[in-house]
Design a protein around this motif. Sequence first.
Motif, short mmCIF file in Angstrom:
data_model
loop_
_atom_site.label_atom_id
_atom_site.label_comp_id
_atom_site.label_asym_id
_atom_site.label_seq_id
_atom_site.Cartn_x
_atom_site.Cartn_y
_atom_site.Cartn_z
N MET A 1 0.86 -1.26 -0.08
CA MET A 1 0.07 0.10 0.04
C MET A 1 0.86 1.34 0.03
O MET A 1 0.54 2.34 -0.67
CB MET A 1 -0.82 0.03 1.13
N THR A 2 1.96 1.23 0.73
CA THR A 2 2.84 2.40 0.85
C THR A 2 3.35 2.70 -0.48
O THR A 2 3.45 4.14 -0.71
CB THR A 2 4.09 2.16 1.95
N PRO A 3 3.84 2.03 -1.50
CA PRO A 3 4.32 2.56 -2.73
C PRO A 3 3.40 3.19 -3.63
O PRO A 3 3.52 4.29 -4.22
CB PRO A 3 4.79 1.28 -3.52
N VAL A 4 1.96 2.86 -3.43
CA VAL A 4 0.97 3.47 -4.16
C VAL A 4 0.67 4.90 -3.46
O VAL A 4 0.64 5.71 -4.37
CB VAL A 4 -0.43 2.62 -3.96
N LEU A 5 0.67 4.92 -2.39
CA LEU A 5 0.52 6.26 -1.51
C LEU A 5 1.64 7.04 -2.09
O LEU A 5 1.58 8.51 -2.02
CB LEU A 5 0.57 6.01 -0.15
N ALA A 6 2.92 6.57 -1.97
CA ALA A 6 4.03 7.62 -2.10
C ALA A 6 4.09 8.09 -3.68
O ALA A 6 4.57 8.97 -4.13
CB ALA A 6 5.36 6.68 -1.78
N ALA A 7 3.41 7.17 -4.48
CA ALA A 7 3.50 7.57 -6.09
C ALA A 7 2.19 8.29 -6.51
O ALA A 7 1.92 8.76 -7.72
CB ALA A 7 3.61 6.48 -6.94
N VAL B 1 8.66 12.72 -3.29
CA VAL B 1 9.81 12.16 -4.31
C VAL B 1 10.57 11.03 -3.61
O VAL B 1 10.59 10.97 -2.28
CB VAL B 1 10.83 13.23 -4.78
N SER B 2 10.99 9.88 -4.26
CA SER B 2 11.73 8.88 -3.61
C SER B 2 13.02 9.40 -2.89
O SER B 2 13.43 8.41 -2.37
CB SER B 2 11.99 7.69 -4.78
N VAL B 3 13.41 10.37 -3.23
CA VAL B 3 14.59 10.91 -2.66
C VAL B 3 14.39 12.36 -1.69
O VAL B 3 14.94 13.19 -1.88
CB VAL B 3 15.89 11.29 -3.48
N SER C 1 11.80 8.41 1.04
CA SER C 1 10.54 9.25 1.13
C SER C 1 10.09 9.63 2.50
O SER C 1 10.10 8.65 3.31
CB SER C 1 9.62 8.18 0.33
N LEU C 2 9.79 10.81 2.66
CA LEU C 2 9.25 11.22 3.84
C LEU C 2 7.92 10.68 4.32
O LEU C 2 7.85 10.25 5.33
CB LEU C 2 9.31 12.74 3.90
#
Length: 340
Positions: free
Chosen positions: A1-7, A124-126, A187-188
């Motif tokens: 779930m986290t990658p979806v939220l981050a993107a 962003v991922s960084v 990612s924060l």
Amino acid sequence: MTPVLAAVNYFEPWWVQIIKALVIFGVIFALLPILIIYERKLLGRFQGRYGPNRVGPFGLMQPLAEIVKFAVKEPFKPTTSVGWMFRIAPMVAILTAVTSLAIIPFGNVQHIFGQRVGLYGIDVSVGVLFVFAFSGISFYGILLGGWASGSKYSFLGAMRGAAQLISYEVSQGLALVGVLITAGTLSLTGIVHAQGGMWYFIPQFAGFLIFMTASFAETNRAPFDLVEADAELVGGYFTEYGGTAFVAYLFAEYANMIVVSGVAVSLFLGGWLMPFGIHPPGWVDPFVVLAKMLLVLTFFIWVRATLPRLRYDQLMSFGWKILLPLATLNLLVTACIVVH
């Protein structure tokens, strides 16, 4: 779930991005006068005096009065200064500080008028490297301002800023690496989600103290405000500035405090997460983050009212001989614990 939220940020419509950018600028410029009056009131209580109490009810209109005072002042530029650099330096300082705020997550992804919106500018991922990149650029506002003023006091203040940045940014970065190793992401928002079980303030307590100590030096706050030490540098890098340019530097300092507080809340204090398993509605998330940021800002003010300014040799010695070895040790211990 986290990658979806981050993107999810990358799938937001362009008009959502514009609205979020305007909200960020609006929030930061609304918080700055509040922070200024809050610091003066709190310093007054610490030092046994009233603080601002003349302009407006309880002195709350004092920041507005000072902004008007500086705005109507006649602009001044020394004959020895480099014109365009002298004017652009305050702009660099304040724009980079405000831009860094875009990376601070104020909440999870929410449904607003049927549209999925992340309560942050960008994710962003960084993210951590993004903050460090803009903090490095903001330093040019100090360096250009000191050099372009054509004043030896301003130039010396700028050179102190360069040495101070190099000395403490290394320790600050190493203190955050322990958090990144534990969370497994830069990612924060991802780091906030990783603190669902325990805020990193507990396992990374040493890293938190190192980060906060280095942040005092990074934001030129007492007891590390050697860049603008009035005892020997008059006003430091902004000695020759007045009017709105001086206000820009002042706002940049307070904006950097807000950014550092937001980063500390996101990396160590659980971001928008509440303790004891409390899960409030999504609209509460930004208020939780702002409340935690207020606690960190209060700590900034408390330290300013308590500790005297260090000598410059003490500043350098503390950064290289104490803070850097402690940050390295904290990183090694964290890496060993995570691996095993």
